[in-house]
Motif scaffolding. Structure first.
Motif, PDB file in Angstrom:
ATOM      1  N   ILE A 155       0.990  -1.052   0.144  1.00  0.00           N
ATOM      2  CA  ILE A 155       0.106  -0.111   0.037  1.00  0.00           C
ATOM      3  C   ILE A 155       1.021   1.198  -0.043  1.00  0.00           C
ATOM      4  O   ILE A 155       1.903   1.298   0.452  1.00  0.00           O
ATOM      5  CB  ILE A 155      -0.823  -0.047   1.322  1.00  0.00           C
ATOM      6  N   PRO A 156       0.460   2.162  -0.820  1.00  0.00           N
ATOM      7  CA  PRO A 156       1.542   3.226  -0.781  1.00  0.00           C
ATOM      8  C   PRO A 156       1.712   4.114   0.712  1.00  0.00           C
ATOM      9  O   PRO A 156       2.766   4.387   0.998  1.00  0.00           O
ATOM     10  CB  PRO A 156       0.817   4.364  -1.739  1.00  0.00           C
ATOM     11  N   ALA A 157       0.634   4.050   1.366  1.00  0.00           N
ATOM     12  CA  ALA A 157       0.617   4.617   2.644  1.00  0.00           C
ATOM     13  C   ALA A 157       1.330   3.732   3.669  1.00  0.00           C
ATOM     14  O   ALA A 157       2.484   4.208   4.455  1.00  0.00           O
ATOM     15  CB  ALA A 157      -0.801   4.809   3.312  1.00  0.00           C
ATOM     16  N   THR A 158       1.645   2.415   3.478  1.00  0.00           N
ATOM     17  CA  THR A 158       2.609   1.736   4.289  1.00  0.00           C
ATOM     18  C   THR A 158       3.918   1.842   3.748  1.00  0.00           C
ATOM     19  O   THR A 158       4.977   1.754   4.519  1.00  0.00           O
ATOM     20  CB  THR A 158       2.027   0.174   4.377  1.00  0.00           C
ATOM     21  N   LYS A 206      -2.145  15.111   7.150  1.00  0.00           N
ATOM     22  CA  LYS A 206      -2.690  14.096   6.397  1.00  0.00           C
ATOM     23  C   LYS A 206      -1.663  13.926   5.015  1.00  0.00           C
ATOM     24  O   LYS A 206      -1.871  14.934   4.345  1.00  0.00           O
ATOM     25  CB  LYS A 206      -3.856  14.394   6.319  1.00  0.00           C
ATOM     26  N   ILE A 207      -0.818  12.997   5.020  1.00  0.00           N
ATOM     27  CA  ILE A 207       0.039  12.805   3.943  1.00  0.00           C
ATOM     28  C   ILE A 207      -0.897  12.016   2.692  1.00  0.00           C
ATOM     29  O   ILE A 207      -1.126  10.911   2.976  1.00  0.00           O
ATOM     30  CB  ILE A 207       1.162  11.805   4.381  1.00  0.00           C
ATOM     31  N   GLN A 208      -0.806  12.700   1.554  1.00  0.00           N
ATOM     32  CA  GLN A 208      -1.527  12.134   0.458  1.00  0.00           C
ATOM     33  C   GLN A 208      -0.514  11.142  -0.156  1.00  0.00           C
ATOM     34  O   GLN A 208       0.365  11.646  -0.763  1.00  0.00           O
ATOM     35  CB  GLN A 208      -1.968  13.280  -0.320  1.00  0.00           C
ATOM     36  N   THR A 209      -1.101   9.742  -0.134  1.00  0.00           N
ATOM     37  CA  THR A 209      -0.179   8.810  -0.796  1.00  0.00           C
ATOM     38  C   THR A 209      -0.680   8.175  -1.895  1.00  0.00           C
ATOM     39  O   THR A 209      -0.029   7.459  -2.804  1.00  0.00           O
ATOM     40  CB  THR A 209       0.333   7.446   0.106  1.00  0.00           C
ATOM     41  N   VAL A 210      -2.156   8.227  -2.180  1.00  0.00           N
ATOM     42  CA  VAL A 210      -3.032   7.712  -3.126  1.00  0.00           C
ATOM     43  C   VAL A 210      -2.333   6.722  -3.953  1.00  0.00           C
ATOM     44  O   VAL A 210      -1.851   5.670  -3.433  1.00  0.00           O
ATOM     45  CB  VAL A 210      -3.392   9.084  -4.038  1.00  0.00           C
ATOM     46  N   HIS A 211      -1.873   6.992  -5.389  1.00  0.00           N
ATOM     47  CA  HIS A 211      -1.766   5.915  -6.115  1.00  0.00           C
ATOM     48  C   HIS A 211       0.090   6.004  -6.638  1.00  0.00           C
ATOM     49  O   HIS A 211       0.428   5.946  -7.614  1.00  0.00           O
ATOM     50  CB  HIS A 211      -2.366   6.080  -7.376  1.00  0.00           C
ATOM     51  N   PRO A 233      -0.579   9.134 -10.986  1.00  0.00           N
ATOM     52  CA  PRO A 233      -0.225   9.094  -9.367  1.00  0.00           C
ATOM     53  C   PRO A 233      -1.201   9.630  -8.321  1.00  0.00           C
ATOM     54  O   PRO A 233      -1.489   9.146  -7.448  1.00  0.00           O
ATOM     55  CB  PRO A 233       1.203   9.593  -9.427  1.00  0.00           C
ATOM     56  N   LYS A 234      -2.137  10.585  -9.209  1.00  0.00           N
ATOM     57  CA  LYS A 234      -3.090  11.249  -8.157  1.00  0.00           C
ATOM     58  C   LYS A 234      -4.271  10.487  -7.894  1.00  0.00           C
ATOM     59  O   LYS A 234      -5.213  10.730  -7.187  1.00  0.00           O
ATOM     60  CB  LYS A 234      -3.308  12.733  -8.537  1.00  0.00           C
ATOM     61  N   SER A 235      -4.484   9.478  -8.682  1.00  0.00           N
ATOM     62  CA  SER A 235      -5.694   8.839  -8.703  1.00  0.00           C
ATOM     63  C   SER A 235      -5.903   7.818  -7.415  1.00  0.00           C
ATOM     64  O   SER A 235      -4.897   7.391  -6.865  1.00  0.00           O
ATOM     65  CB  SER A 235      -6.037   7.839  -9.830  1.00  0.00           C
ATOM     66  N   PRO A 236      -6.988   7.607  -6.855  1.00  0.00           N
ATOM     67  CA  PRO A 236      -7.184   6.694  -5.355  1.00  0.00           C
ATOM     68  C   PRO A 236      -6.695   5.099  -5.803  1.00  0.00           C
ATOM     69  O   PRO A 236      -7.026   4.873  -6.997  1.00  0.00           O
ATOM     70  CB  PRO A 236      -8.796   6.893  -5.290  1.00  0.00           C
ATOM     71  N   VAL A 237      -6.403   4.854  -4.849  1.00  0.00           N
ATOM     72  CA  VAL A 237      -5.667   3.396  -4.595  1.00  0.00           C
ATOM     73  C   VAL A 237      -6.945   2.517  -4.060  1.00  0.00           C
ATOM     74  O   VAL A 237      -7.632   2.802  -3.655  1.00  0.00           O
ATOM     75  CB  VAL A 237      -4.356   3.352  -4.001  1.00  0.00           C
ATOM     76  N   GLY A 238      -6.817   1.124  -4.449  1.00  0.00           N
ATOM     77  CA  GLY A 238      -7.807   0.145  -4.177  1.00  0.00           C
ATOM     78  C   GLY A 238      -6.996  -1.326  -3.846  1.00  0.00           C
ATOM     79  O   GLY A 238      -5.720  -1.433  -4.098  1.00  0.00           O
ATOM     80  N   TRP A 239      -8.146  -2.153  -3.330  1.00  0.00           N
ATOM     81  CA  TRP A 239      -7.273  -3.342  -2.682  1.00  0.00           C
ATOM     82  C   TRP A 239      -6.549  -4.194  -3.694  1.00  0.00           C
ATOM     83  O   TRP A 239      -5.702  -4.802  -3.524  1.00  0.00           O
ATOM     84  CB  TRP A 239      -8.567  -4.133  -2.132  1.00  0.00           C
TER      85      TRP A 239
END
Length: 374
Positions: free
Chosen positions: A137-140, A300-305, A316-322
């Motif tokens: 996950i980009p956030a992890t 709030k750090i935007q990690t998205v895609h 890269p700005k698009s939302p990420v998914g499972w």
């Protein structure tokens, strides 16, 4: 002409479909640099499931005997998506057949099985990886970089959980996940393995564990025998307290009875210089608190895609998914084969997760006694 990496998938149900989808999607997201992934064969005990797989994905053939996959020179990767109890024999046979192996978690039923798998994998030098996709996950990924940079300072304590609902329905039938001989355990093996791996990845090795577990519904309907019920002999909920080699202490929860949740993996990590928190129900952001800043409050750090190796599709700005996490995990595995790279999470990582679960269950059986992880 592109070089082929032939894939053979054993097991085609929910997870088998996810792994199939990920292989099919990799070229859309990553530059394969002269290689292409080819879905060669699919194996399932049910011929009707095999036919379904052939209809849904571009497999060249199907079989109900997995050894037909092992005998093929044009199959380089064996992907195991079967119940936990079959992981050990399938992995061992695949490694002996000189195949790279990707396997759904957990690695095996027991620590001894996991050790034998790791030993053989090291002897062969073949690439191996586990479906611990939440590392991707980009956030992890951002969380890992912050921790390694020293932004959190000395880590004091942490918590992590993976919560599902749905098993609270007493009419839910008795499947292999609810029978120890097939699963090796319940919520801890199923969900806990994911959050344990993620915390080991972020924080480091655990030194000791104290745990408790509960089973809330002790009998369930037998799917093949209407009117009859069978015993549930695995945990519906498990809670661990752990101590790390670095001195931090933390708690871990795994539940399939978290009424009202859907797919909620989350963690909080607190250090001397800051803290971070994440929830998979809010997957596009990592929350970071910098205790050294005069400005107080979480950022709030935007990690998205944001994947460094990925093509510009999607933006890269698009939302990420499972499903994207699984694609990234399987790409890193394939990339390690193509470029002979060191990869993770590999079978050694799976062994470490297996040890934590093993000693946690030992602690459960000894009234929560603290047990060293060896």
């Amino acid at each position: 002409m592109n070089k082929e990496i032939g894939i053979g998938i054993i097991g085609y149900s929910g997870i088998g479909k996810l792994h199939t989808y990920s292989y099919m999607s990799i070229p859309l997201f990553y530059d394969m640099k002269g290689y292409r992934i080819k879905l060669k064969g699919v194996c399932n005990r049910s011929e009707s499931t095999c036919l379904q797989a052939m209809n849904e994905a571009p497999f060249e053939f199907y079989t109900t005997d997995y050894k037909e996959l092992l005998d093929r020179d044009d199959i380089h990767v064996i992907n195991v998506c079967t119940p936990n109890s079959s992981h050990y024999p399938l992995i061992i046979d695949a490694l002996k057949a000189r195949k790279h192996v990707f396997v759904e978690k957990p690695l095996a039923l027991t620590v001894q099985e996991a050790k034998e798998i790791v030993e053989l994998a090291q002897q062969t030098g073949l690439k191996n990886q586990l479906a611990f996709q939440y590392r991707f996950i980009p956030a992890t990924i951002k969380a890992k970089k912050l921790i390694e940079s020293g932004a959190l300072g000395e880590i004091y304590h942490f918590s992590g959980s993976y919560l599902h609902s749905g098993y609270e329905d007493p009419a839910r039938p008795l499947t292999w996940r609810l029978q120890h001989k097939y699963s090796g355990g319940g919520a801890l093996m199923d969900l806990g393995s994911h959050i344990i791996d993620l915390l080991l990845y972020l924080i480091g090795d655990f030194k000791s564990v104290s745990a408790s577990k509960a089973t809330f519904i002790h009998e369930r309907p037998l799917p093949s025998q209407p009117g009859l019920k069978g015993p549930v002999d695995v945990d519906d909920y498990c809670r661990l307290n752990v101590k790390t080699n670095s001195g931090a202490i933390g708690s871990i929860e795994a539940s399939r009875f978290a009424v009202g949740t859907t797919d909620d993996l989350k963690f909080e990590i607190f250090g001397s210089k800051g803290s971070i928190k994440f929830s998979m129900m809010d997957p596009n952001f990592l929350y970071y608190f910098d205790a050294t800043s005069k400005e107080k409050g979480y950022t709030k750090i935007q990690t998205v895609h944001k994947y460094e190796e990925s093509k510009s599709f999607p933006p890269p700005k698009s939302p990420v998914g499972w499903t994207r996490f699984s694609i990234a995990n399987q790409f890193h595995f394939i990339d390690s084969i193509i470029n002979n790279k060191t990869n993770a999470p590999n079978f050694k990582d799976g062994l470490e997760v297996q040890k934590v679960m093993h000693y946690a269950y030992q602690s459960c059986d000894n009234s929560g006694k603290w047990i060293n992880i060896e």
